[in-house]
Design an enzyme around this catalytic site. Structure first.
Site, PDB file in Angstrom:
ATOM      1  N   LYS A 142       0.865  -1.167   0.000  1.00 12.90           N
ATOM      2  CA  LYS A 142       0.000   0.000   0.000  1.00 12.90           C
ATOM      3  C   LYS A 142       0.906   1.222   0.000  1.00 12.90           C
ATOM      4  O   LYS A 142       1.746   1.379   0.890  1.00 12.90           O
ATOM      5  CB  LYS A 142      -0.876  -0.030   1.247  1.00 12.90           C
ATOM      6  CG  LYS A 142      -1.714   1.212   1.406  1.00 12.90           C
ATOM      7  CD  LYS A 142      -2.703   1.040   2.534  1.00 12.90           C
ATOM      8  CE  LYS A 142      -3.494   2.300   2.744  1.00 12.90           C
ATOM      9  NZ  LYS A 142      -4.475   2.160   3.818  1.00 12.90           N
TER      10      LYS A 142
ATOM     11  N   GLU B  59       7.509  -6.666   0.470  1.00 14.45           N
ATOM     12  CA  GLU B  59       6.376  -6.580   1.399  1.00 14.45           C
ATOM     13  C   GLU B  59       5.426  -7.768   1.198  1.00 14.45           C
ATOM     14  O   GLU B  59       4.930  -8.356   2.152  1.00 14.45           O
ATOM     15  CB  GLU B  59       5.594  -5.273   1.178  1.00 14.45           C
ATOM     16  CG  GLU B  59       6.231  -4.033   1.772  1.00 14.45           C
ATOM     17  CD  GLU B  59       5.986  -3.912   3.275  1.00 14.45           C
ATOM     18  OE1 GLU B  59       5.427  -4.830   3.873  1.00 14.45           O
ATOM     19  OE2 GLU B  59       6.383  -2.874   3.836  1.00 14.45           O
TER      20      GLU B  59
ATOM     21  N   LYS C  40      -2.403  -1.493  -3.885  1.00 12.70           N
ATOM     22  CA  LYS C  40      -3.217  -0.291  -3.801  1.00 12.70           C
ATOM     23  C   LYS C  40      -2.358   0.952  -3.841  1.00 12.70           C
ATOM     24  O   LYS C  40      -1.356   0.976  -3.144  1.00 12.70           O
ATOM     25  CB  LYS C  40      -3.985  -0.401  -2.488  1.00 12.70           C
ATOM     26  CG  LYS C  40      -4.644   0.817  -2.012  1.00 12.70           C
ATOM     27  CD  LYS C  40      -5.226   0.529  -0.669  1.00 12.70           C
ATOM     28  CE  LYS C  40      -5.893   1.790  -0.197  1.00 12.70           C
ATOM     29  NZ  LYS C  40      -6.470   1.645   1.091  1.00 12.70           N
TER      30      LYS C  40
ATOM     31  N   TYR D 238     -15.194   1.460  -6.562  1.00 10.90           N
ATOM     32  CA  TYR D 238     -16.456   2.179  -6.341  1.00 10.90           C
ATOM     33  C   TYR D 238     -17.334   2.109  -7.590  1.00 10.90           C
ATOM     34  O   TYR D 238     -18.492   2.502  -7.548  1.00 10.90           O
ATOM     35  CB  TYR D 238     -16.157   3.628  -5.944  1.00 10.90           C
ATOM     36  CG  TYR D 238     -15.276   3.685  -4.709  1.00 10.90           C
ATOM     37  CD1 TYR D 238     -15.814   3.515  -3.442  1.00 10.90           C
ATOM     38  CD2 TYR D 238     -13.885   3.828  -4.822  1.00 10.90           C
ATOM     39  CE1 TYR D 238     -15.008   3.504  -2.314  1.00 10.90           C
ATOM     40  CE2 TYR D 238     -13.069   3.824  -3.705  1.00 10.90           C
ATOM     41  CZ  TYR D 238     -13.633   3.662  -2.455  1.00 10.90           C
ATOM     42  OH  TYR D 238     -12.823   3.632  -1.352  1.00 10.90           O
TER      43      TYR D 238
HETATM   44  C1  PBG Z   1      -7.325   2.904   5.814  1.00  5.06           C
HETATM   45  C2  PBG Z   1      -7.565   2.878   4.360  1.00  5.06           C
HETATM   46  C3  PBG Z   1      -7.395   3.907   3.413  1.00  5.06           C
HETATM   47  C4  PBG Z   1      -7.917   3.418   2.211  1.00  5.06           C
HETATM   48  C5  PBG Z   1      -8.341   2.116   2.456  1.00  5.06           C
HETATM   49  N1  PBG Z   1      -8.090   1.789   3.773  1.00  5.06           N
HETATM   50  C6  PBG Z   1      -6.944   5.295   3.544  1.00  5.06           C
HETATM   51  C7  PBG Z   1      -5.592   5.677   3.922  1.00  5.06           C
HETATM   52  O1  PBG Z   1      -4.653   4.892   3.997  1.00  5.06           O
HETATM   53  O2  PBG Z   1      -5.456   6.878   4.204  1.00  5.06           O
HETATM   54  C8  PBG Z   1      -8.007   4.191   0.929  1.00  5.06           C
HETATM   55  C9  PBG Z   1      -9.088   3.763   0.006  1.00  5.06           C
HETATM   56  C10 PBG Z   1      -9.445   4.740  -1.050  1.00  5.06           C
HETATM   57  O3  PBG Z   1      -8.789   5.784  -1.233  1.00  5.06           O
HETATM   58  O4  PBG Z   1     -10.421   4.459  -1.756  1.00  5.06           O
HETATM   59  N2  PBG Z   1      -6.034   2.845   6.230  1.00  5.06           N
END
Ligand code: PBG
Length: 329
Positions: free
Chosen positions: A201, A239, A254, A319
């Protein structure tokens, strides 16, 4: 052989021919739809930066789930906006927390056996400071303390699994959390609850609209000391490798579109199920262009989703899930 014997356009002349040689398929069952649960009843509060996305009370979420099931979606990813926040994020593991309530209601609805109910595991929606773990402040500077955070995340995962989550999905990026969550789940007799790890992430600007939707913006600083640097692909693979060693059953990458190379590299290297999260900013920027009439919405949406599948994702959190499923029927 080359032109004129070879004419690549021969197989492009009709839709049936194109369909026959199409390399990548997209089906409603590949799509996971995120929901943002909030307290109350009959609440459907629009998220201004994400057209078509709402904060939903549990009763409304059940209706969404029924629609998602009717459209053949693969599952739901649940986030929560708690009644109140505190420094440790205790709302995340409360017996009667907002996602726990949602899971119980969804589990007893008709949609439940058609959808995979995935619970996001993180503290940022529940902490008053908006960080994904326990914060230690030292004058102007601060640190997110890894090991105490991991203990709270493991507790959260167990609570969500007990409330009915089919899958738990840690998104916090603390080190060692997958192993700790596996151990905690096993000790709680949740031997069969899979972990979908947000293994790579990135610290991304594309999460901006989500932080409005989930009310989870950090109140100070940023997430760069725990989420990954966007320039690093080899580190992303490391990771993932570590999370697999710790017991992750599935991996999530992500954001998606700005990181298609990472999805592709992970697909080449690892055999396990791989998902990608087309995040809020990807959705919002496409929607902004649709609203201006600058892009054809249906076509740009489908192309974005197919590109993520082509890169190697088995499933996509998006979404657009309902809109795409309607077009795919
Ligand atoms: C929580 C989380 C986030 C997202 C998913 N889980 C936000 C972040 O890390 O600030 C982002 C999902 C999106 O932008 O649609 N940690």
């Amino acid at each position: 052989m080359a032109f004129p014997q070879v004419r690549m356009r021969r197989l492009r002349q009709s839709e049936p021919l194109r369909a026959l040689v199409r390399e990548t398929a997209l089906a409603p069952g590949d799509l996971i739809y995120p929901l943002f649960l909030c307290p109350g009843e009959g609440v459907r509060r629009p998220v201004s930066s994400m057209p078509g996305v709402f904060n939903l009370s549990v009763d409304e979420a059940v209706r969404e789930a029924e629609e998602a099931a009717a459209l053949g979606l693969g599952g739901l990813l649940l986030f929560g906006l708690p009644e109140s926040k505190d420094v440790t994020g205790s709302g995340a593991w409360e017996e009667n927390g907002i996602v726990q309530q949602g899971l119980r209601a969804l589990k007893s609805s008709a949609a439940a056996n058609k959808l995979v109910l995935i619970a996001d595991v993180c503290l940022c929606e529940y902490t008053s400071h908006g960080h994904c773990g326990v914060v230690v402040r030292n004058g102007e500077s601060f640190a997110v303390d890894n090991d105490p955070s991991v203990a709270l995340l493991a507790r959260t995962a167990v609570s969500l699994a007990r409330a009915g989550a089919d899958v738990v999905a840690p998104s916090d990026m603390m080190d060692g959390r997958v192993g700790a969550i596996r151990q905690a789940l096993d000790e709680a007799s949740c031997l069969n609850t899979p972990i979908l790890s947000y293994a790579s992430k990135f610290a991304s600007a594309f999460y901006g609209p989500f932080r409005e939707a989930a009310d989870s913006a950090p109140q100070f600083g940023d997430r760069k000391t725990y989420q990954m640097d966007s320039a690093n692909r080899r580190e992303a693979l490391r990771e993932i490798e570590l999370d697999i060693e710790e017991g992750a059953d599935m991996i999530l990458i992500k954001p998606a579109m700005p990181y298609l190379d990472v999805i592709h590299a992970a697909r080449e290297r690892f055999g396990l199920a791989l998902g990608a999260y087309q995040v809020s900013g990807e959705y919002s920027m496409l929607h902004a262009a649709f609203e201006k009439g600058w892009l054809d919405g249906d076509r740009a949406m489908m192309e974005s989703l197919v590109s993520i599948r082509r890169a190697g994702a088995d499933f996509i959190v998006t979404y657009f899930a309902k809109d795409a499923a309607r077009l795919l029927r």
